[in-house]
Design an enzyme around this catalytic site. Sequence first.
Site, PDB file in Angstrom:
ATOM      1  N   SER A  71       4.887   4.625 -28.653  1.00 40.12           N
ATOM      2  CA  SER A  71       4.413   5.885 -28.559  1.00 40.12           C
ATOM      3  C   SER A  71       3.673   5.839 -29.834  1.00 40.12           C
ATOM      4  CB  SER A  71       5.744   6.699 -28.681  1.00 40.12           C
ATOM      5  OG  SER A  71       7.014   6.496 -27.360  1.00 40.12           O
ATOM      6  N   ARG A 126       6.916  -5.901 -24.563  1.00 40.49           N
ATOM      7  CA  ARG A 126       5.248  -6.229 -24.403  1.00 40.49           C
ATOM      8  C   ARG A 126       4.448  -7.369 -25.239  1.00 40.49           C
ATOM      9  NH1 ARG A 126       5.875  -0.362 -27.242  1.00 40.49           N
ATOM     10  NH2 ARG A 126       7.463  -1.086 -28.117  1.00 40.49           N
TER      11      ARG A 126
HETATM   12  P1  ADP Z   1       7.729   2.850 -29.160  1.00 42.99           P
HETATM   13  O1  ADP Z   1       8.596   3.602 -29.949  1.00 42.99           O
HETATM   14  O2  ADP Z   1       7.566   1.631 -29.805  1.00 42.99           O
HETATM   15  O3  ADP Z   1       6.907   2.786 -28.022  1.00 42.99           O
HETATM   16  P2  ADP Z   1      11.078   2.675 -27.831  1.00 42.99           P
HETATM   17  O4  ADP Z   1      11.567   2.601 -29.581  1.00 42.99           O
HETATM   18  O5  ADP Z   1      10.832   3.905 -27.645  1.00 42.99           O
HETATM   19  O6  ADP Z   1       9.362   2.201 -28.134  1.00 42.99           O
HETATM   20  O7  ADP Z   1      11.105   2.035 -26.870  1.00 42.99           O
HETATM   21  C1  ADP Z   1      12.062   1.737 -26.161  1.00 42.99           C
HETATM   22  C2  ADP Z   1      11.175   0.035 -25.042  1.00 42.99           C
HETATM   23  O8  ADP Z   1      10.988   0.505 -24.410  1.00 42.99           O
HETATM   24  C3  ADP Z   1      11.770  -0.510 -26.166  1.00 42.99           C
HETATM   25  O9  ADP Z   1      12.752  -1.853 -25.331  1.00 42.99           O
HETATM   26  C4  ADP Z   1      10.623  -1.172 -26.115  1.00 42.99           C
HETATM   27  O10 ADP Z   1      10.033  -2.523 -26.015  1.00 42.99           O
HETATM   28  C5  ADP Z   1      10.423  -0.346 -24.819  1.00 42.99           C
HETATM   29  N1  ADP Z   1       8.611  -0.363 -24.440  1.00 42.99           N
HETATM   30  C6  ADP Z   1       7.553   0.620 -24.811  1.00 42.99           C
HETATM   31  N2  ADP Z   1       6.505   0.482 -24.355  1.00 42.99           N
HETATM   32  C7  ADP Z   1       6.429  -0.769 -23.409  1.00 42.99           C
HETATM   33  C8  ADP Z   1       5.010  -0.995 -23.017  1.00 42.99           C
HETATM   34  N3  ADP Z   1       4.062  -0.103 -23.158  1.00 42.99           N
HETATM   35  N4  ADP Z   1       5.660  -1.783 -22.194  1.00 42.99           N
HETATM   36  C9  ADP Z   1       7.068  -2.783 -21.980  1.00 42.99           C
HETATM   37  N5  ADP Z   1       8.150  -1.998 -22.870  1.00 42.99           N
HETATM   38  C10 ADP Z   1       7.911  -1.209 -24.065  1.00 42.99           C
END
Ligand code: ADP
Length: 178
Positions: free
Chosen positions: A142, A104
Amino acid sequence: MSESIPASTSPRIAVYAGSFDPITHGHTSILRSGLKAFDKIVVAVLYNERKKALFSVEERIELIKAAVVEMGEDPARITVDSFNGLLVDYCETVGANIILRGLRAVADFEYELQMANMNRHLRPHIETVFIMADDAYFYVSSNLVKEAAKLGGDVYALVPEAVAAGLKAKLLTGTSGQ
Ligand code: ADP
């Protein structure tokens, strides 16, 4: 005539691990792109007792499965599971040699770099591959989705339909996952 490169016979399996509390279109965008590069993706929900979650691990798994159906991708190419412990160990149990991560904003970069380096140190044969989300979802996380939804914000275009319904239900009942 140029020689063709022999195709590898073993399927390219990637593990896409995260909290997915809940899955957003940021995640589905990474999954969709990942399917262009890999034969199979294992979406693995990290089970972390210390981290307070809105959705239980079982609920998160169900929401991811529903999101995969909504995406219209071949369900045989995406499996959904949960794990705890070392990600590289989990990769070995499912026969994956790729860790798929999403990138991101720049803020993610330093932590991702540290983790990729640690995982390479632990298992040099497992490669971390970064994919950028569609720019429409670049800023979606999230946590932000949950915060905005709690305050009455309309975030429903940023998440799969099943998650929108799940968020509404959670916020009405006020329960959390753990
Ligand atoms: P978060 O809870 O911060 O949304 P997660 O721990 O579920 O994220 O993330 C899992 C993976 O998905 C990580 O590599 C995170 O960088 C990626 N990710 C989550 N949201 C995005 C987004 N909007 N764009 C790119 N990668 C994302």
